[in-house]
Design a protein around this motif. Structure first.
Motif, PDB file in Angstrom:
ATOM      1  N   GLU A  83      20.102   6.421 100.038  1.00 24.82           N
ATOM      2  CA  GLU A  83      20.771   7.385 100.613  1.00 24.82           C
ATOM      3  C   GLU A  83      20.403   8.621  99.919  1.00 24.82           C
ATOM      4  OE1 GLU A  83      24.921   7.556 101.163  1.00 24.82           O
ATOM      5  OE2 GLU A  83      24.639   7.760 103.267  1.00 24.82           O
ATOM      6  N   GLY A  84      20.440   8.537  98.614  1.00 25.06           N
ATOM      7  CA  GLY A  84      20.169  10.006  97.917  1.00 25.06           C
ATOM      8  C   GLY A  84      18.678  10.161  97.960  1.00 25.06           C
ATOM      9  N   TYR A  85      17.826   9.397  97.742  1.00 25.28           N
ATOM     10  CA  TYR A  85      16.294   9.274  97.931  1.00 25.28           C
ATOM     11  C   TYR A  85      16.151  10.276  99.066  1.00 25.28           C
ATOM     12  CZ  TYR A  85      11.455   8.860  98.188  1.00 25.28           C
ATOM     13  OH  TYR A  85      10.063   9.162  98.478  1.00 25.28           O
ATOM     14  N   CYS A  86      16.737   9.846 100.514  1.00 24.02           N
ATOM     15  CA  CYS A  86      16.448  10.403 101.619  1.00 24.02           C
ATOM     16  C   CYS A  86      16.896  11.909 101.880  1.00 24.02           C
ATOM     17  CB  CYS A  86      17.145   9.602 102.758  1.00 24.02           C
ATOM     18  SG  CYS A  86      16.473   7.905 103.109  1.00 24.02           S
ATOM     19  N   THR A  87      18.007  12.150 101.022  1.00 29.34           N
ATOM     20  CA  THR A  87      18.371  13.346 100.878  1.00 29.34           C
ATOM     21  C   THR A  87      17.329  14.367  99.764  1.00 29.34           C
ATOM     22  OG1 THR A  87      20.104  13.378  99.357  1.00 29.34           O
ATOM     23  CG2 THR A  87      20.528  13.080 101.599  1.00 29.34           C
ATOM     24  N   SER A  88      16.863  13.738  98.865  1.00 28.84           N
ATOM     25  CA  SER A  88      16.305  14.252  97.794  1.00 28.84           C
ATOM     26  C   SER A  88      14.953  14.582  97.888  1.00 28.84           C
ATOM     27  CB  SER A  88      16.280  13.676  96.474  1.00 28.84           C
ATOM     28  OG  SER A  88      17.757  13.471  96.088  1.00 28.84           O
ATOM     29  N   CYS A  89      14.163  13.821  98.921  1.00 28.90           N
ATOM     30  CA  CYS A  89      12.813  13.799  98.919  1.00 28.90           C
ATOM     31  C   CYS A  89      12.040  14.845  99.771  1.00 28.90           C
ATOM     32  CB  CYS A  89      12.172  12.664  99.475  1.00 28.90           C
ATOM     33  SG  CYS A  89      12.183  12.147 100.984  1.00 28.90           S
ATOM     34  N   ARG A  90      13.072  15.735 100.247  1.00 28.60           N
ATOM     35  CA  ARG A  90      12.294  16.759 101.397  1.00 28.60           C
ATOM     36  C   ARG A  90      11.704  17.641 100.700  1.00 28.60           C
ATOM     37  NH1 ARG A  90      18.199  18.729 102.863  1.00 28.60           N
ATOM     38  NH2 ARG A  90      18.832  17.050 101.502  1.00 28.60           N
ATOM     39  N   SER A  91      11.857  18.101  99.100  1.00 30.84           N
ATOM     40  CA  SER A  91      11.142  19.007  98.426  1.00 30.84           C
ATOM     41  C   SER A  91       9.767  18.585  98.290  1.00 30.84           C
ATOM     42  CB  SER A  91      11.857  19.489  97.078  1.00 30.84           C
ATOM     43  OG  SER A  91      12.084  18.171  96.528  1.00 30.84           O
ATOM     44  N   TRP A  92       9.313  17.278  97.630  1.00 29.55           N
ATOM     45  CA  TRP A  92       8.031  16.952  97.519  1.00 29.55           C
ATOM     46  C   TRP A  92       7.221  16.793  98.895  1.00 29.55           C
ATOM     47  CZ3 TRP A  92      12.068  14.745  94.845  1.00 29.55           C
ATOM     48  CH2 TRP A  92      12.610  13.459  95.408  1.00 29.55           C
ATOM     49  N   PHE A  93       7.877  16.146  99.966  1.00 33.18           N
ATOM     50  CA  PHE A  93       7.127  15.976 101.013  1.00 33.18           C
ATOM     51  C   PHE A  93       7.046  17.564 101.710  1.00 33.18           C
ATOM     52  CE2 PHE A  93       8.758  11.760 100.715  1.00 33.18           C
ATOM     53  CZ  PHE A  93       7.442  10.951 100.952  1.00 33.18           C
TER      54      PHE A  93
END
Length: 222
Positions: A83-93
């Motif tokens: 769940e945390g990855y889903c909210t965090s990964c927006r910046s690198w994608f």
């Protein structure tokens, strides 16, 4: 002319949520590409995502996490879950799209949807380096809800999104780390960017009947 792409992130539990975003984007803006990061989703689920929008690019991510879910209130103390990855990964994608496709990015959480076309928002986006759902517009106290984030594709902004991703990874992948590091990034660079807040008609707040963009509250709406 505004040249941008939408970006969102989902995982299996959010399929009933993200389908509303994708179907409304397809209804009102079918010609604008939507990039969907699909975290640990099955092939069948990814094919279903592709069926919801005629101009979609799915990005499959396979990762193992220590656990699924977690206490959202803990933020960076509660690290390394899906769940945390889903909210965090927006910046690198987001950064990847800006660099490889040379486009601006309008990130929308999976629990956002449209009630109509948002063409009237485009001039405001064109005039902004960053547009984010703000909670506090004081430059020294800036706070945001990172569920709706516009970033214009400029050399400076690519540099800043690179820094945003680094800050997030250094803080730790968790439920709110990407949002908290975005707050910090905007405060530190307020005088270097042209920041715009979302107009009332598009501010996403569920208690605003006028908004065409609506930002719901995740799985609570299923």
């Amino acid at each position: 002319m505004l040249d941008f792409t939408f970006l969102t992130v989902t995982n299996s539990p959010f399929v009933p949520i993200v389908e509303k975003l994708l179907t409304t984007l397809n209804e009102y803006h079918p010609d604008i590409t939507v990039h969907v990061v699909c975290v640990n989703m099955t092939g069948e689920e990814i094919r279903y995502m592709r069926s919801l929008h005629k101009n979609i690019n799915t990005i499959a991510v396979r990762k193992k996490f220590k656990k699924f879910g977690g206490d959202r209130k803990l933020g960076p103390k509660d690290k390394d879950h899906e769940e945390g990855y889903c909210t965090s990964c927006r910046s690198w994608f987001m950064l990847d799209i800006m660099k490889k496709r040379n486009k601006s990015v309008f990130y929308l959480d999976a629990d956002v949807f449209l009630k109509g076309p948002i063409d009237d928002l485009f001039p405001s986006l064109e005039d902004a380096d960053f547009m984010i759902r703000s909670k506090n517009l004081d430059p020294k106290m800036f706070k945001c809800n990172a569920g709706m984030v516009w970033v214009k594709n400029t050399p400076l902004n690519r540099e800043l999104v690179t820094e945003w991703a680094k800050k997030t990874i250094n803080m730790g992948i968790s439920w709110r780390s990407n949002q908290w590091t975005l707050d910090e990034l905007i405060r530190e660079n307020w005088d270097r960017i042209k920041y715009r807040d979302f107009p009332l008609k598009f501010n996403g707040k569920t208690n605003n009947p006028e908004t065409i963009l609506v930002h719901m509250k995740g799985l609570k709406n299923v």
